[in-house]
Design an enzyme around this catalytic site. Sequence first.
Site, mmCIF file in Angstrom:
data_model
loop_
_atom_site.group_PDB
_atom_site.id
_atom_site.type_symbol
_atom_site.label_atom_id
_atom_site.label_comp_id
_atom_site.label_asym_id
_atom_site.label_seq_id
_atom_site.Cartn_x
_atom_site.Cartn_y
_atom_site.Cartn_z
ATOM 1 C CE LYS A 179 13.393 -5.520 7.691
ATOM 2 N NZ LYS A 179 12.475 -5.910 6.612
ATOM 3 C CE1 TYR A 197 13.037 -2.640 9.886
ATOM 4 C CE2 TYR A 197 15.354 -2.071 9.744
ATOM 5 C CZ TYR A 197 14.125 -2.222 9.148
ATOM 6 O OH TYR A 197 13.986 -1.954 7.815
ATOM 7 C CB SER A 199 -0.927 0.008 1.219
ATOM 8 O OG SER A 199 -0.187 -0.276 2.391
ATOM 9 N NE ARG A 200 1.467 2.849 4.896
ATOM 10 C CZ ARG A 200 2.302 2.710 5.926
ATOM 11 N NH1 ARG A 200 3.316 3.526 6.072
ATOM 12 N NH2 ARG A 200 2.106 1.762 6.822
#
Length: 246
Positions: free
Chosen positions: A158, A154, A13-14
């Site tokens: 990742k 994060y 969506s973004r």
Amino acid sequence: MLKDRVALVTGASRGIGRQTALTLAENGARVIVNYNGNREKAEEVVALIQEKGGQAAACGFDVSDYEATGEKLAELIREYGRLDILVNNAGVTRDGLILKMSEADYDAVVDTNLKGTFNCIRHAARQMVKQRYGRIVNLSSVVGVYGNGGQVNYSASKAGIIGITKSVAKELGSRGITVNAVAPGFIVTEMTDAMPEDAKQQVAERIAMKRLGSTSDVADVIAFLASDKAAYVTGQVICVDGGMSI
Ligand code: NDP
């Protein structure tokens, strides 16, 4: 390059996911535009693709939810008859130093970024094995390779994605399925918008190309990895960072 391939892009969506959906569609793929909360924005992406003569549909589900992801993927595979390309792009940040990071912030990031990637691959792999064809591209980050203060959750997610990428590449290579990771540096999106302008300029100074990345810089590499041109590339982590990590 991707004519008639069926592609699912999570978090489209973004930002990077949105541009990836547009680029895959421009190259001929039928694109499923996944979103979590932003249905309107996902439908805008679909409309944009259709205006340009491409094929797309929006599909909402939370990638961190194993059951919901399984149900939606089964529905999509029934409807389209196949799934050729999976781009695991959905991601979130909840930054904080280790001395202050809450369990909730750790779990939220790992659940979406890392478990979300597992959930989608887990539910897509059987179909790809059946087809003896698949392209999986996972969004890691330079932070997953090198670490970053303030982003323990994060960077763990990742780095974990790199482990998933290499392991699944080994498991599924013999079935015509490639699995690669893209590790972007600093890309201008809503995720990085919060940073003050002068701080962004300081970051740019440390990048060999002397500029921040655009969503197209990343989407073009994803489209290549999703194509037949990258048939002999698997288990790799491609840094798309303008030389930030060298
Ligand atoms: P944005 O914050 O701009 O967009 C995130 C997207 O992920 C949105 O479409 C959002 O959907 C979706 N999303 C979030 N949580 C979920 C969920 N649980 N289920 C499904 N979709 C979800 O992010 P970016 O475009 O900047 O980042 C995209 C990917 O690239 C991420 O994995 C990020 O970690 C990675 N990356 C980004 C970098 C950057 O500099 N921007 C650098 C390195 C890696 P909705 O709109 O519905 O909320």
